[in-house]
Every structure is written in C-alpha cells, then in structure tokens.
Design an enzyme around this catalytic site. Sequence first.
Site, PDB file in Angstrom:
ATOM      1  N   GLY A  95       0.829  -1.208   0.000  1.00 37.88           N
ATOM      2  CA  GLY A  95       0.000   0.000   0.000  1.00 37.88           C
ATOM      3  C   GLY A  95       0.856   1.248   0.000  1.00 37.88           C
ATOM      4  O   GLY A  95       1.940   1.269  -0.601  1.00 37.88           O
ATOM      5  N   ARG A 149      -5.402   4.787  16.729  1.00 39.76           N
ATOM      6  CA  ARG A 149      -4.690   3.580  16.270  1.00 39.76           C
ATOM      7  C   ARG A 149      -5.316   2.335  16.892  1.00 39.76           C
ATOM      8  O   ARG A 149      -5.395   1.279  16.263  1.00 39.76           O
ATOM      9  CB  ARG A 149      -3.209   3.673  16.645  1.00 39.76           C
ATOM     10  CG  ARG A 149      -2.471   4.774  15.903  1.00 39.76           C
ATOM     11  CD  ARG A 149      -1.008   4.836  16.294  1.00 39.76           C
ATOM     12  NE  ARG A 149      -0.302   5.921  15.617  1.00 39.76           N
ATOM     13  CZ  ARG A 149      -0.172   7.148  16.115  1.00 39.76           C
ATOM     14  NH1 ARG A 149      -0.692   7.456  17.285  1.00 39.76           N
ATOM     15  NH2 ARG A 149       0.484   8.072  15.435  1.00 39.76           N
ATOM     16  N   ILE A 157       5.214  -2.331  11.261  1.00 39.90           N
ATOM     17  CA  ILE A 157       4.730  -0.940  11.233  1.00 39.90           C
ATOM     18  C   ILE A 157       3.218  -0.887  11.483  1.00 39.90           C
ATOM     19  O   ILE A 157       2.687   0.118  11.950  1.00 39.90           O
ATOM     20  CB  ILE A 157       5.053  -0.264   9.868  1.00 39.90           C
ATOM     21  CG1 ILE A 157       6.562  -0.323   9.569  1.00 39.90           C
ATOM     22  CG2 ILE A 157       4.566   1.180   9.853  1.00 39.90           C
ATOM     23  CD1 ILE A 157       6.969   0.406   8.294  1.00 39.90           C
ATOM     24  N   ASN A 185      -0.513  -0.861  12.745  1.00 41.45           N
ATOM     25  CA  ASN A 185      -1.053  -0.362  14.021  1.00 41.45           C
ATOM     26  C   ASN A 185      -2.234  -1.179  14.516  1.00 41.45           C
ATOM     27  O   ASN A 185      -2.909  -1.815  13.708  1.00 41.45           O
ATOM     28  CB  ASN A 185      -1.503   1.099  13.822  1.00 41.45           C
ATOM     29  CG  ASN A 185      -0.335   2.049  13.977  1.00 41.45           C
ATOM     30  OD1 ASN A 185       0.454   1.921  14.909  1.00 41.45           O
ATOM     31  ND2 ASN A 185      -0.229   2.998  13.061  1.00 41.45           N
ATOM     32  N   HIS A 193       3.124   3.599  21.022  1.00 41.00           N
ATOM     33  CA  HIS A 193       2.864   4.420  19.831  1.00 41.00           C
ATOM     34  C   HIS A 193       1.383   4.767  19.810  1.00 41.00           C
ATOM     35  O   HIS A 193       0.588   4.139  19.131  1.00 41.00           O
ATOM     36  CB  HIS A 193       3.257   3.636  18.584  1.00 41.00           C
ATOM     37  CG  HIS A 193       3.140   4.421  17.324  1.00 41.00           C
ATOM     38  ND1 HIS A 193       3.676   5.677  17.172  1.00 41.00           N
ATOM     39  CD2 HIS A 193       2.561   4.131  16.128  1.00 41.00           C
ATOM     40  CE1 HIS A 193       3.424   6.118  15.943  1.00 41.00           C
ATOM     41  NE2 HIS A 193       2.744   5.194  15.299  1.00 41.00           N
TER      42      HIS A 193
END
Length: 312
Positions: A13, A92, A122, A124, A179
């Site tokens: 993506g 997220r 990466i 989420n 995060h």
Amino acid sequence: MTSRRKIALIGAGNIGGELASLAARKELGDVVLVDIPDREGVAKGKALDISQALALEGYDASVTGTSDYADIAGAAVCVVTAGVPRKPGMSRDDLLSINLKITRSVAAQIKANAPDAFVIVISNPLDAMVFEMQKVTGFSQNRVVGMAGALDSARFQHFLADAIGVGVKEVQALVLGGHGDTMVPVLSHCTVNGVPVSTLIGKEELDAIVERTKFGGGEIVKLMGTSAYVAPASGAIAMAESYLRDQKRLLPCAAWLTGQYGHEGIYMGVPVVIGSDGVERIIEVELSADEKALLDNSANHVSELLGAASKL
Ligand code: APR
C-alpha cells in the site's frame, strides 16, 4: 544468481510503495513487494514503476511484486505494513481487531518462508502488532521490532527545529513509550547539539510542541484522509539499514522489555542499538520523575491493549 540480499515488504500500500522506493534507492538489496491476491496488480505495478525510475536514476536493485509468499524465501529483512490504516476520527487502537487477524496470518507466512529474517512491524496499533508477530513467529525477541519511536522522534525533531530556527540536523529529540496518545516526548533529553531546548524556547511553546508531536499522526490523517506514509517508511528503512550494514544506530524502537524502565513482558518504545544481531542493546536513559510517571502510564496502556488483543 544474485548475491544481493532480499528485502520483503509485506503490504504494497502507501507505506509499502515508499519502502520499496527507498530500499531500492539505498541499494539495500532486491525488493519483493507482497500483497493479497486481490491487490497483486498493485504490487506488480508499483514494482514496475519503481524499477523504471531506477533505470533512469542508475540504481542496482530488482523490485518485484507478488501475492505468493514463497517469493519471500530467504529474506534478510521483512517489513510489515499489512493491515488497514486510520481514517479521520479513528485512533490507532480502533484498528486492533482487524489488523490483529492480518498480522497473525502474515506472521505465520514469515515463519514458514523467511525463518531467518529480521522483522520490522509498522502496522497499528503497533505495540500489540509487534507483540503478536513475535508470539506467532516464535523468533527471538531481538529479531522482531516495531517502528514507531523513530517516526515520533522525527516529528518532534522537525517541530523543535522549526520553532527554534535551527537546522533539523542540529536537533536531537527522543520520544519513548507506546505508539499512541500516551507516548512520551522526553524533553530532558532534547538538545540542540547539547544545548537543552528548554533554554532556547519558552515553556508554553514547548508544551504545545509536545502535544503536537503526540498527535502528529492524527494531524496528517485529518489533512490527507489517510495515515502518513513517507516518514513512516523512512523510519523503518533507517532500522533496516542499520541492521543490514551493522551501523549500530541508536534509534527509539518498540522493543521487548525484560525489566528495563521497570517493565517486562511487553513491547514498548525505548532507545535501542540496532546492528547485525538485530536489537543488540536497550539503552536506559535517566528520566525525570514526571517523565517516568508518564512512561509508566504509557506502559499500562500498552498492557491493556495486549489484554484486549489476547481476548480476540
Ligand atoms: N498480506 C499482505 N498484504 C496485506 C494483507 C495480507 N494478509 N492484508 C492487507 N494487506 C495489504 C492491503 O491490501 C494494502 O495494500 O496491506 C496494504 C496496506 O496498505 P494501505 O492501506 O495503503 O496502508 P498504509 O498507509 O500503507 O499503512 C499500513 O501501517 O502505519 C500503519 O496504521 C497503518 O496499520 C496501517 C499500516
């Protein structure tokens, strides 16, 4: 026969495309972009587009697209962005259920096809996805790491440089913790080449920069309608490059904690040294009492997220 290393990018993506472009331009190795069968055309199309740019620019790397996981065989690095990104108004954590299923299936494929890879996650919510990746692959924790702190710290660095009026390379900035909204921009370790930022900028403005950093991802989602993809790719490529070239860079990453900062059994953003052994070391920096309390709060939030994930 090639002696170049293979970089497998799972998810072709927005971030996957950027990753492919950066990895090839840095000649980190030959790039394989993987997506689901319905999106194989996108993976193949991006691979062709990037390959044609490489021809113009004169870089040596092959870039291919596929939906067949057999093509990641022997990968030295896998970077995982498979999943769904945020839409405006989403946190997220709202992605937990859908991305957990995807991460589980991707992890099983990596385990089967690229058992020696260094894996950078990466997708989420990051701290839960990297935990799941390690659990399903069973790889040693130093070979499974999450990309978040490098990105959050870069955002902080950019905002600080802009506000202080110095070049971005002069600023050292550190963001620790999960995060998400509880991340901890660590002002006590932010300097302009050793000069504390608190001596260069007023408290009110600093507080505003800390808040903007924490919601830096959301700011972009609101503006673009989808999540950021250029800087996230840069963050992961810095980690992949440090591993492949044994640069031993100190980068904040979501790493497996075994008591550091008072926490264990979770993945959370801390400063780590990445070299040819993967996560070689976690660095413990001194935190103020306030910063430590915020980091504990962030760790608690990560634990809650893991609790929710374990029920799905
Ligand atoms: N295997 C491979 N690819 C998959 C799979 C799977 N099982 N499931 C989904 N994908 C692919 C999608 O088809 C899509 O092409 O992952 C890709 C994700 O790309 P985007 O939707 O463009 O999302 P992107 O902006 O790249 O973000 C990916 O990273 O930062 C996080 O929150 C973000 O979780 C999101 C992820």
